[in-house]
Design an enzyme around this catalytic site. Sequence first.
Site, PDB file in Angstrom:
ATOM      1  N   MET A 324      45.561  -7.483  72.726  1.00 32.65           N
ATOM      2  CA  MET A 324      44.691  -8.490  71.974  1.00 32.65           C
ATOM      3  C   MET A 324      43.432  -8.963  72.868  1.00 32.65           C
ATOM      4  SD  MET A 324      45.227 -11.887  69.686  1.00 32.65           S
ATOM      5  CE  MET A 324      46.250 -11.141  68.509  1.00 32.65           C
ATOM      6  N   TRP A 327      41.339  -6.006  73.155  1.00 31.92           N
ATOM      7  CA  TRP A 327      40.520  -5.746  71.892  1.00 31.92           C
ATOM      8  C   TRP A 327      39.248  -6.643  71.962  1.00 31.92           C
ATOM      9  CZ3 TRP A 327      39.784  -9.372  67.968  1.00 31.92           C
ATOM     10  CH2 TRP A 327      39.072  -8.914  66.584  1.00 31.92           C
ATOM     11  N   HIS A 328      39.274  -7.906  72.303  1.00 35.84           N
ATOM     12  CA  HIS A 328      38.090  -8.711  72.300  1.00 35.84           C
ATOM     13  C   HIS A 328      36.957  -8.068  73.352  1.00 35.84           C
ATOM     14  CE1 HIS A 328      40.619 -11.925  70.425  1.00 35.84           C
ATOM     15  NE2 HIS A 328      39.483 -12.022  69.973  1.00 35.84           N
ATOM     16  N   GLY A 329      37.479  -7.686  74.328  1.00 35.99           N
ATOM     17  CA  GLY A 329      36.698  -6.909  75.492  1.00 35.99           C
ATOM     18  C   GLY A 329      37.184  -6.933  76.730  1.00 35.99           C
TER      19      GLY A 329
END
Length: 400
Positions: A324, A327-329
């Site tokens: 996760m 996924w944000h960066g």
Amino acid sequence: MAARQTLFADPSFFVLLAAVLVPAAALGLTGHSLRRYGLAVSLGFLACVFAGNPAQIAGLVAFLVLARAAVLWLAASPGSKARYGLAVAASLAPLAVYKLTSATGADLWGFVGISYVTFKAVQVVIEVRDGLIGARDLGLEDWLYFLLFFPQFSSGPIDRSRRFAADAHATPSRDEYAGLLARGILLLLAGAAYKFVLAAWVHRGYAAPAWGSASGGVDVAAELWLQVRCAYQYGLYLFCDFQGYSLMAMGASYCLGIRCPRNFRAPFAAADVVDFWNRWHITLSTWFRDFVFMRFTRWCMRRRLVHGRLRTAQVAFMVDMLVMGLWHGIAPCYIAYGVYHGLLLATTEWMRKKSRFYRAHRHQAWFRVGLWFVTLQLVMFGFAIFSGQVEVALGGVLNG
């Protein structure tokens, strides 16, 4: 954050939204299907979003072609592990390219909404593999409507394909649609209040402070208070902004006959960190629970890679939250945020399953209040990591 600004912040968006909801209301109140109208409206809104940006248009089209090819290829032989792996990889490839290149500033294959569209595309692939969707359920029109539905396009909530398709194909009665329309309008108004009133008020004057901003680093209590205040300010702003977006997305969806799932349920009242993730960005956390956590857990248990159910769950929490964060960066603050919450979830799981003190006192009021208070502080510190505040503060300490 920028993606949400595209659809639900520009005043012209609301003018267009009001214009397209009038025909939607006329269709719905006269017992007509809204499916094709909703798809046409979604394509129209996305044309406005991507107007003047041919690179993003090309990125979206290339993504859709690749994702569609992956689904159809897997549907021809859903039992093939090799096809399944390649189909998932193909669906994830554009997002992976974008995240990796954005870390260098290149931003290849990026377009507004790529993260959330990827969630939906991967979900369809997994459901084909699991036999939940067959070749007859893969109509191009339904698939495009699910992926491109404009209220949920840029930042969710993340719907499920079969639930979405059931709503899209249903034709509600006049009274049923009137209820959906009324609730949708109320949700739009509530979301606007959250986003444009509360979020703007909470965020005024916010800036991540370096250590030493309050007193030059001399008064430790003043420095800590400033850091805590800013962490709370950012956490409350993020909630109000995202809750506002989510409510407006729900409202627009309801007006088009789609019962969009809710995304927040009093997250700051969470009893512990596991409960927090059951209340915060619910559609994201449940997506990761179903498609990362549970599948990793089963994979580990089949291969006996980790001893014991508790340890397996703890490792799965770490993997789940690290994914996760990535996924944000691909940035230190996002990776640290994922690792931090993975550790919190793993610790909470141990506390729930093994702590005698927890089991002895969990129903007592003093313990529940204390655990809520500790959870709130841990959550707010997590937001300070996520926003880069901790990184800025540490930079002030090192440079001071």
